[in-house]
Each structure stands twice: as C-alpha cells, then as structure tokens.
Scaffold this active site. Sequence first.
Site, PDB file in Angstrom:
ATOM      1  CE  LYS A  22      -1.783   1.558   3.974  1.00  0.00           C
ATOM      2  NZ  LYS A  22      -1.463   2.977   4.261  1.00  0.00           N
ATOM      3  CG  ASN A  23       2.215   2.621   3.527  1.00  0.00           C
ATOM      4  OD1 ASN A  23       1.053   2.918   3.233  1.00  0.00           O
ATOM      5  ND2 ASN A  23       2.584   2.332   4.761  1.00  0.00           N
ATOM      6  NE  ARG A  92       0.703  12.197   6.603  1.00  0.00           N
ATOM      7  CZ  ARG A  92       1.082  13.334   7.142  1.00  0.00           C
ATOM      8  NH1 ARG A  92       0.177  14.165   7.635  1.00  0.00           N
ATOM      9  NH2 ARG A  92       2.349  13.679   7.194  1.00  0.00           N
ATOM     10  CB  CYS A 116      -5.215   6.163  10.638  1.00  0.00           C
ATOM     11  SG  CYS A 116      -5.836   4.808   9.672  1.00  0.00           S
ATOM     12  NE  ARG A 121      -0.073  10.385  10.107  1.00  0.00           N
ATOM     13  CZ  ARG A 121      -0.596   9.368   9.436  1.00  0.00           C
ATOM     14  NH1 ARG A 121      -1.757   8.913   9.776  1.00  0.00           N
ATOM     15  NH2 ARG A 121       0.034   8.854   8.392  1.00  0.00           N
ATOM     16  CG  ASP A 124       6.007  20.489  10.360  1.00  0.00           C
ATOM     17  OD1 ASP A 124       5.407  19.389  10.341  1.00  0.00           O
ATOM     18  OD2 ASP A 124       7.051  20.651  11.005  1.00  0.00           O
ATOM     19  CG  ASP A 305       2.894   1.336   9.538  1.00  0.00           C
ATOM     20  OD1 ASP A 305       3.199   1.507   8.351  1.00  0.00           O
ATOM     21  OD2 ASP A 305       2.548   2.266  10.296  1.00  0.00           O
ATOM     22  CB  ILE A 327       6.587   6.751  14.710  1.00  0.00           C
ATOM     23  CG1 ILE A 327       7.865   5.908  14.665  1.00  0.00           C
ATOM     24  CG2 ILE A 327       6.322   7.478  13.388  1.00  0.00           C
ATOM     25  CD1 ILE A 327       9.137   6.701  14.377  1.00  0.00           C
ATOM     26  NE  ARG A 397      -7.253   4.395   5.200  1.00  0.00           N
ATOM     27  CZ  ARG A 397      -6.777   5.535   5.687  1.00  0.00           C
ATOM     28  NH1 ARG A 397      -7.172   5.951   6.874  1.00  0.00           N
ATOM     29  NH2 ARG A 397      -5.905   6.246   5.002  1.00  0.00           N
TER      30      ARG A 397
HETATM   31  C1  EPZ Z   1       3.964   6.851   6.257  1.00  0.00           C
HETATM   32  O1  EPZ Z   1       3.164   7.863   6.836  1.00  0.00           O
HETATM   33  C2  EPZ Z   1       3.058   5.640   6.152  1.00  0.00           C
HETATM   34  N1  EPZ Z   1       1.907   5.955   5.308  1.00  0.00           N
HETATM   35  C3  EPZ Z   1       2.586   5.230   7.541  1.00  0.00           C
HETATM   36  O2  EPZ Z   1       1.816   4.037   7.395  1.00  0.00           O
HETATM   37  C4  EPZ Z   1       3.803   4.928   8.409  1.00  0.00           C
HETATM   38  O3  EPZ Z   1       3.377   4.614   9.711  1.00  0.00           O
HETATM   39  C5  EPZ Z   1       4.725   6.149   8.442  1.00  0.00           C
HETATM   40  O4  EPZ Z   1       5.082   6.527   7.098  1.00  0.00           O
HETATM   41  C6  EPZ Z   1       6.002   5.887   9.218  1.00  0.00           C
HETATM   42  O5  EPZ Z   1       6.664   4.804   8.681  1.00  0.00           O
HETATM   43  C7  EPZ Z   1       2.055   5.969   3.969  1.00  0.00           C
HETATM   44  O6  EPZ Z   1       3.129   5.749   3.447  1.00  0.00           O
HETATM   45  C8  EPZ Z   1       0.820   6.256   3.166  1.00  0.00           C
HETATM   46  P1  EPZ Z   1       5.925  10.232   8.396  1.00  0.00           P
HETATM   47  P2  EPZ Z   1       3.694   9.381   6.867  1.00  0.00           P
HETATM   48  O7  EPZ Z   1       5.831  11.472   7.621  1.00  0.00           O
HETATM   49  O8  EPZ Z   1       4.445   9.674   5.641  1.00  0.00           O
HETATM   50  C9  EPZ Z   1       5.963  13.496  11.826  1.00  0.00           C
HETATM   51  C10 EPZ Z   1      -0.041   2.640   7.673  1.00  0.00           C
HETATM   52  O9  EPZ Z   1      -0.560   2.108   8.664  1.00  0.00           O
HETATM   53  N2  EPZ Z   1       5.876  14.483  10.738  1.00  0.00           N
HETATM   54  O10 EPZ Z   1       7.153   9.383   8.289  1.00  0.00           O
HETATM   55  O11 EPZ Z   1       2.560  10.262   7.245  1.00  0.00           O
HETATM   56  C11 EPZ Z   1       4.654  12.732  11.995  1.00  0.00           C
HETATM   57  O12 EPZ Z   1       3.755  13.472  12.810  1.00  0.00           O
HETATM   58  C12 EPZ Z   1       0.409   4.079   7.738  1.00  0.00           C
HETATM   59  O13 EPZ Z   1       0.154   2.054   6.568  1.00  0.00           O
HETATM   60  C13 EPZ Z   1       5.962  15.840  11.057  1.00  0.00           C
HETATM   61  O14 EPZ Z   1       6.103  16.208  12.213  1.00  0.00           O
HETATM   62  O15 EPZ Z   1       4.689   9.296   8.110  1.00  0.00           O
HETATM   63  C14 EPZ Z   1       5.086  11.466  12.646  1.00  0.00           C
HETATM   64  O16 EPZ Z   1       5.232  11.706  14.038  1.00  0.00           O
HETATM   65  C15 EPZ Z   1       0.154   4.720   9.088  1.00  0.00           C
HETATM   66  N3  EPZ Z   1       5.868  16.745  10.046  1.00  0.00           N
HETATM   67  C16 EPZ Z   1       6.470  11.213  12.034  1.00  0.00           C
HETATM   68  O17 EPZ Z   1       6.893  12.467  11.482  1.00  0.00           O
HETATM   69  C17 EPZ Z   1       5.701  16.368   8.735  1.00  0.00           C
HETATM   70  O18 EPZ Z   1       5.644  17.254   7.869  1.00  0.00           O
HETATM   71  C18 EPZ Z   1       6.476  10.160  10.949  1.00  0.00           C
HETATM   72  O19 EPZ Z   1       5.642  10.603   9.930  1.00  0.00           O
HETATM   73  C19 EPZ Z   1       5.607  14.987   8.435  1.00  0.00           C
HETATM   74  C20 EPZ Z   1       5.704  14.062   9.455  1.00  0.00           C
END
Ligand code: EPZ
Length: 418
Positions: A22-23, A92, A116, A121, A124, A305, A327, A397
């Site tokens: 998916k990702n 997301r 979710c 999320r 920034d 995850d 995370i 999903r």
């Molecule tokens: C991706 O989400 C995945 N989703 C998530 O999988 C996965 O848990 C996550 O990466 C971490 O591996 C998809 O790929 C569609 P991040 P993403 O940006 O990109 C903070 C699932 O169950 N952050 O790496 O949203 C954020 O709040 C889903 O399949 C900021 O602060 O994750 C979090 O604490 C859930 N500012 C951390 O970074 C930003 O601009 C990780 O987020 C972006 C992120």
Amino acid sequence: MNKIVVEGGVPISGEITVQGAKNAVLPILAATVLTDSCSIIHNCPRLRDVEKTVQILTDLGCNIKRCGGDIEVDASGMKDCGIDERLMREMRSSIIFLGAILSRCGAAEVGMPGGCPIGLRPIDLHLKALRKMGASICEDHGYLKCECSRLKGCSIHLDFPSVGATENVMLAAVRADGETHITNAAREPEIIDLAGFLNKMGARIRGAGSSMVTIEGVPLLHGAEYAVMPDRIVAETYLIAAMMTGGELVLRAAVPSHMQAVISALAEMGGRIEKSHSGLCIKCHRRPGSIHIIKTMPYPGFPTDAQSPFMALASIADGTSVFVENIFENRFRHVDELVRMGADIKVEGRSAVVRGVRSLCGANVCAEELRGGAALVLAAMAAEGRTEITGTEFIDRGYEDIEGTLSRCGIKIKRVIN
Ligand code: EPZ
C-alpha cells in the site's frame, strides 16, 4: 454495520502470496501524473486507499484502465491541478500529490490531508521543503493554494526522516531546475520502490534507501511499466498470526530483508522463521515468550505499523513486554479493545506494559484505525470463542480480502454485511 466475525482457537496453516505494498503503490500512482504519456503499474493491491487514489487521478483528468492488479494511467488529459477537500480527507497519503501536481502543472490547490487518527499528522516538513524549492504556498480555509512556475533544486534537510516528506520532495525534484540533495531522508523500502519507478520514467535519483538522496532534475519524464514491491507490514501481520495461533505459514513474495526488525523479535519470542525455495516459512508450536522491550523507530528500526499487531502477540506471551511508540503520539487506540478481550495492558504516555495472559476471550470490539484493526483480527484468531469486529472499513484500507486470505489458511473468519 459491516463486521468481521472470527471463531478463535484454530492454528493457521497454509500459504499466502503477499499483496503489493500500500505505502509503495500510493506514491507511485501519484508519480504517474509527472508525464503526459501512459504508465502501467503491476501488483496493485485491491484496497480502499488505492480506490481513493484512482479517484483522485480520475478527477485530475487522467484516464484509468484496471485489469486485476494492473492499473494503467494515461495522464495526457490531465486538466486540473486541484483535489477536492472531501477526497483529500479520505487518507493521509493524498498529500503526496502536492509535489507531483506542482511539478507537472506549476500550481496546485489541495485540501489538508486526512488519514487514520493515530496522531496530529502535520505536514510542516512537506511545506518547508517545497517552499525552499521555490513554491509559494498559502494555507487558506483548510486548503493549500500553491504556485511555482519552475521548482528549483536545492539542499533539503529533513528535521525528521519523514516518509511522506521524502517522497514529496522526490516527486517535486525530478523535473526541477538543477540538483536536489535530501539529507536525513527516510530509508524505508517504499522510498526505494518509488525511486525505482521514477528512474524507469527517466528520472535521475541516487541514494534512495539511504539518508542522503540526490535527485538531478530532468526536463521531461516518460511513462513506464513497474511492479510494486510486496507489502512488508501485511507480511509481518501474517507472520504474527502464525505465532499467535501456534500454526505454520509460508509467505510467498515476502522480502525478509525488509522485515529484519520484526523477524528478529519474533525469533526472540520463539518463532522458527526460515527462508525456503517456496518463500518465508514460520512455525511456532508453543506459547510465545515475552520480549523485553519494543521501541518503534524509523526504518530499519522496528516499524510503527507493526506495533499494534505485535502487541496483540505480546498480550498472550509468557511474561511481560514493554512497548514504546516513538513515531505517532496516539497509536495505542487498540489497547482498550484488547483489554476488553482479556488482555492485561497498562498505558502511560507513549509506553505500554503488556503482561501476557494464558488466553484471550472473544468479545465485540471496534477497529478505530488500520493497524489497530489488524491487531484485533489477530487477537480474535487466538481468543477462545467468537469475536465480532466492527470498523472493517479501516482494516480494508490496508489488507486485501483479509477474511478470504485467512479462511483459505483454515481460520474460521467471515464478513457479515448489514
Ligand atoms: C507513512 O506515513 C506511512 N503511510 C505510515 O503508514 C507509516 O506509519 C509512516 O510513514 C512511518 O513509517 C504511507 O506511506 C501512506 P511520516 P507518513 O511522515 O508519511 C511526523 C499505515 O498504517 N511528521 O514518516 O505520514 C509525523 O507526525 C500508515 O500504513 C511531522 O512532524 O509518516 C510522525 O510523528 C500509518 N511533520 C512522524 O513524522 C511532517 O511534515 C512520521 O511521519 C511529516 C511528518
């Protein structure tokens, strides 16, 4: 209300071919708008999030053809650079379109993304990077109005190795003027898969999968054909299912090198996991032992995850396990429902202490997000008696035909459509 009904206590047994990731498929589908020629993506999983992404592509004016797991995208007719707020809220990963649309059209108007409820999320890091590349972005009434005649390559340091922000910068940089260097980039396998597809389109990306990614901008990209990697989180979920039910499973198409952290933890708990010619085999015919501590980290650390499915396993292990979720700030939503099934879990902030019990008992529970929902299915398989799980739309999903997949491996599971 739809529900999944499970009669627990049956050891899983059989073979599963792991679905496409998916990702990985979501950013790859977004990348298809970067060219006005056709791309064909193979091994696309049948998931709600893929359907929503195809809907976004269609609304942008792309022509879509689907045949089984193959999705053909012809973006030549793309006429819009905006995504409806309602669609953006659906998931997301819709924010991933921002970099791609900006790169193709020089402008973009998208609603703030949904996803979710596992945390705030924020985006920034995405916006800071795109602004540094020359985009003017105005946040107005829940919409992001962006303009940039030509994105410029530059050095981008990510304060956190965000998967989505890394992908957005890659999608914006592939056709930008000059070279972009991303430091502290996310290293997840899905990043490597996206770079693989983009490079087949004619992009020049080096270092994907490391914390330093270099993208040399090129004026044009062409369509490409690409097969999406297997879903490592789904594979890990089914490995955990074998551990919880005391069964044996062969996973076809799984990539062990993508799952080292989870495989190592499962082995520590007593799982016997071996790679064979037919795939990845797991056996566990005794009660799993506890694991001292699980801390979720960016890849290659323990994946967030897999935290909730793994906590379901720890809830029946022999001993006490501790989980620290580093995370996302709200990723213990499954705990109350596991406790309703007899688990002994205490949450304190980002930590959870899980005291293993001999067995869980079936109950009526509700999934509130994707991976927490998967954890409830796993718990139901190991529990005594019947469990009814609502909130199936969250599970759908990320897991393709979960009840069909598991029932073909002997599990007494069905979906009730009301
Ligand atoms: C991706 O989400 C995945 N989703 C998530 O999988 C996965 O848990 C996550 O990466 C971490 O591996 C998809 O790929 C569609 P991040 P993403 O940006 O990109 C903070 C699932 O169950 N952050 O790496 O949203 C954020 O709040 C889903 O399949 C900021 O602060 O994750 C979090 O604490 C859930 N500012 C951390 O970074 C930003 O601009 C990780 O987020 C972006 C992120």
